[in-house]
Write an enzyme that holds these catalytic residues in place. Structure first.
Site, PDB file in Angstrom:
ATOM      1  N   ARG A  60      -6.955  10.438  -0.970  1.00 47.53           N
ATOM      2  CA  ARG A  60      -6.608  10.808  -2.342  1.00 47.53           C
ATOM      3  C   ARG A  60      -7.853  10.864  -3.228  1.00 47.53           C
ATOM      4  NH1 ARG A  60      -3.158   6.371  -4.027  1.00 47.53           N
ATOM      5  NH2 ARG A  60      -3.627   5.359  -2.040  1.00 47.53           N
ATOM      6  N   HIS A  62       0.866  -1.180   0.000  1.00 50.12           N
ATOM      7  CA  HIS A  62       0.000   0.000   0.000  1.00 50.12           C
ATOM      8  C   HIS A  62       0.900   1.225   0.000  1.00 50.12           C
ATOM      9  CE1 HIS A  62      -2.994   2.977   1.078  1.00 50.12           C
ATOM     10  NE2 HIS A  62      -3.949   2.084   0.894  1.00 50.12           N
ATOM     11  N   ARG A  89      -4.345  -5.620  -6.260  1.00 48.47           N
ATOM     12  CA  ARG A  89      -5.722  -5.464  -5.814  1.00 48.47           C
ATOM     13  C   ARG A  89      -6.140  -3.996  -5.849  1.00 48.47           C
ATOM     14  NH1 ARG A  89      -8.241  -4.016  -1.266  1.00 48.47           N
ATOM     15  NH2 ARG A  89      -6.418  -4.164   0.072  1.00 48.47           N
ATOM     16  N   ARG A 130      -2.444   0.937  -6.842  1.00 43.07           N
ATOM     17  CA  ARG A 130      -1.546   0.935  -5.692  1.00 43.07           C
ATOM     18  C   ARG A 130      -0.120   0.540  -6.058  1.00 43.07           C
ATOM     19  NH1 ARG A 130      -5.544  -1.904  -1.181  1.00 43.07           N
ATOM     20  NH2 ARG A 130      -6.719   0.007  -0.660  1.00 43.07           N
ATOM     21  N   HIS A 152       0.709  -4.886   2.241  1.00 38.82           N
ATOM     22  CA  HIS A 152      -0.688  -4.651   2.585  1.00 38.82           C
ATOM     23  C   HIS A 152      -1.594  -5.846   2.319  1.00 38.82           C
ATOM     24  CE1 HIS A 152      -4.304  -2.472   3.407  1.00 38.82           C
ATOM     25  NE2 HIS A 152      -4.738  -2.532   2.154  1.00 38.82           N
ATOM     26  N   HIS A 153      -1.482  -6.448   1.149  1.00 37.56           N
ATOM     27  CA  HIS A 153      -2.428  -7.513   0.795  1.00 37.56           C
ATOM     28  C   HIS A 153      -1.689  -8.610   0.042  1.00 37.56           C
ATOM     29  CE1 HIS A 153      -6.689  -8.752   0.165  1.00 37.56           C
ATOM     30  NE2 HIS A 153      -6.182  -9.394  -0.880  1.00 37.56           N
ATOM     31  N   GLU A 175      -7.317   5.233   1.135  1.00 41.35           N
ATOM     32  CA  GLU A 175      -7.272   5.702  -0.234  1.00 41.35           C
ATOM     33  C   GLU A 175      -8.287   6.816  -0.472  1.00 41.35           C
ATOM     34  OE1 GLU A 175      -5.457   3.188  -3.632  1.00 41.35           O
ATOM     35  OE2 GLU A 175      -7.408   2.408  -3.059  1.00 41.35           O
TER      36      GLU A 175
END
Length: 604
Positions: free
Chosen positions: A304, A288, A467, A325, A427-428, A301
């Site tokens: 932004r 991220h 993602r 991302r 992050h993911h 997010e």
């Protein structure tokens, strides 16, 4: 009377409900930790039975358990290794992406499932499983309605990077979506009397001689035992907090921080692999871009999306902030010192309440002018002021000549001005267990393992190489419900439902002193420093003992804090001690409560 969602298996008392729902308590023969500790031997736990065992108490797992119960399966149990439910879901801030929804229609936003599909696949570098993407998208509108129907709030729209339409569904005022989802799910699980076994680790997925699901071996403080079952829904999350596992699949991410909760260690993926499940996309791990480096707090997010920009140490923009991302993360890593600053103004703050957490954490600098803000963050004031002026003009004209940003919801010209330092962090994890569109877990030859289903971040294939923000929430709700539906159909075809067999306790009584205190009678107030800000308490002392502690104000993270409040307060009252054990996963909140009580009782 409401039943507590935990069987009489563990020696530990784990705290209250997450966000007021889903009360959980693990005991052994009704003994407290103190009385159990004095016992030289404890009877070994006996095996249990259920129709469906859900492994993991995060968003996907709770969704699956609740949907299964709504379908008529009442002998369902959730196994959760952490001391509270929520998993990574409770940290989600942005929203839930969905298309062709009732909310969009009400707000006159035109969207299409095909657009959502195309942009998700493009954002995933065309590495997604297209059938899984189609399934997620086509179920997303119903997911929004379902959350709203069970008491949640997905009434407002925003936009995430990689999306061309406002399809990020979030709570009113731009509040964080994760705590709301966790609260809503927990409250409904409480109503449905679904057992939640906290501090209970799944050790093995048991298969019978036909290689079909037969049970789950688990372990808690009382020992190991097996929950025999007809179906398993694996929803144990990803492995973003397991640095060794991350580096195994993506060596280039060695040394990166993480936004994940400490339980995201990939246990479910390992369990599934041992049960003959195939894995896909394991090397696809997302960072991220906007994470505060010293605290690992992730800026949503939505900052932004609602108009915020990124500048580097030179005070200049360097990217279209609404790129995906992976693109934004890579761009930040190319900047001086591999950091950037997230910039927004008062207008953005006022329409996105999730920002208040960052303000309370004191990780945001603020100033009345761009020049003053530049000095505070250590960038050139003239260059930064010019950047702000240029962006304001671009937003007014609707044309971003420098980076081609099409959505500029704020001109960033309303004082105050704000800046948060940020850099990428893990992050993911997009990879995981291989599933099909009905959430059956697949072997390497694509044959389904009978009775085995999976949903959420533990699975792979949905998100491809990257993602899109807001798609994780769509993923867990859509596939959590599908996994439940598939598990229910399997149970119905293999003997049908049985009555609940897990023994549950009635609601526990408030804590009472177990020893005599040494405090002056009266009512006292005090304040302590928690994770997100001050925690204020009111303490009542009667007959020299603390008999009540009430938290009157706090700004802690929902879904994490409540367990600390219950356990720390109960321990203080029982032991009449101002220093007790902290709660795992909520250390700062625990310390803040203790500090507040201590200050209340030690006023001059």
């Amino acid at each position: 009377m409401k039943r507590l969602t935990s069987i009489l298996l563990s020696l530990l008392i784990v705290g209250s409900s997450v966000l007021g729902g889903c009360k959980n308590k693990n005991t052994s023969e009704g003994k407290t930790p103190e009385s159990s500790a004095a016992t030289s031997s404890v009877a070994a736990p006996t095996d249990k039975e259920a129709d469906i065992v859900v492994i993991g108490g995060g968003g996907a797992g709770m969704t699956a358990a609740l949907q299964a119960s709504q379908n008529g399966a009442k002998n369902v149990v959730i196994v959760e290794k952490m001391p509270q439910t929520g998993g990574n879901t409770v940290y989600a801030t942005g929203g839930l992406n969905a298309s062709e929804t009732s909310v969009q229609k009400k707000l006159n936003v035109k969207d299409s499932n095909q657009s959502f599909i195309d942009e998700t696949i493009a954002g995933g570098k065309k590495l997604n499983n297209p059938e899984l993407v189609k399934t997620m998208v086509e179920g997303s509108a119903a997911a929004v309605d379902w959350i709203n129907q069970i008491g949640g709030d997905l009434s407002e729209l925003g936009r995430s990077g990689g999306m061309s339409v406002d399809r990020l569904h979030r709570p009113k005022g731009g509040a964080a979506v994760g705590p709301m989802i966790v609260k809503t799910l927990n409250e409904n699980i409480e109503k449905e009397n679904i057992p939640v076994l906290l501090n209970t680790t799944a050790k093995e997925i048991v298969l019978n001689d036909k290689n079909a699901i037969a049970g789950v071996k688990v372990a808690d403080a009382s020992g190991e035992y097996t929950i025999k079952c007809k179906a398993v829904v694996l929803a144990a999350g990803g492995f973003g907090a397991n640095s060794d596992m991350v580096v195994k699949y993506a060596p280039n991410l060695k040394g990166f921080g993480t936004t994940n909760h400490k339980g995201a260690t990939g246990d479910g993926i390992i369990l599934a692999e041992k049960a003959n499940a195939a894995l896909v996309d394991m090397e696809k791990i997302q960072t991220h871009p906007t994470v505060e480096p010293s605290t690992s707090v992730m800026y949503t997010e939505g900052v932004r999306g609602d108009g915020g920009i990124l500048v580097n140490k030179e005070g200049k923009r360097f990217i279209n902030e609404l790129e995906t991302r992976d693109v934004v993360s890579a761009a930040i890593l190319e900047q001086p010192e591999a950091i950037s600053f997230l910039i927004f103004d008062q207008a953005v703050r006022e329409k996105l309440s999730a920002i208040e957490k960052y303000i309370n954490l004191k990780i945001i600098e603020e100033a009345e002018t761009p020049e003053e803000l530049a000095k505070k963050i250590g960038v050139d004031p003239a260059a930064f002021a010019e950047t702000m002026k240029a962006y304001s003009q671009a937003a007014a004209s609707g044309v971003d000549k420098d980076f081609g940003r099409k959505e500029m919801k704020s001109k960033l010209d309303k004082p105050k001005y704000y800046a948060g330092k940020c850099a990428p962090a893990i992050h993911h994890t997009m990879g995981g267990v291989k599933i099909n569109t009905v959430c059956e877990v697949l072997k390497a030859d694509n044959a389904a393992i009978p009775g085995f289903f999976a949903a959420g971040e533990v699975t792979g294939g949905v998100h491809g190489g990257n993602r899109i923000g807001g798609n994780a929430m769509a993923d867990i709700i859509v596939f959590g419900r599908i996994a439940a539906n598939s598990a229910c159909k399997y149970v119905e075809a293999n003997g049908g439902y049985t009555e609940p067999s897990i023994v549950l306790e009635e609601a526990e009584t408030p804590a009472v002193p177990e020893v005599k205190g040494n405090f002056k009678d009266g009512e006292y107030t005090g304040k302590g420093k928690g994770n997100n800000g001050d925690i204020e308490v009111k303490v009542t002392v009667k007959d020299s003992s603390i008999v009540s502690i009430q938290v009157t104000k706090h700004s802690e993270t929902p879904g994490i804090y409540e367990n600390a409040e219950k356990n720390v307060i109960n321990s203080i009252i029982k032991k009449q001690a101002l220093k007790v054990d902290t709660v795992a996963g909520a250390t700062n909140s625990s310390k803040g409560i203790m500090e507040a009580v201590n200050n209340a009782l030690n006023q001059k």
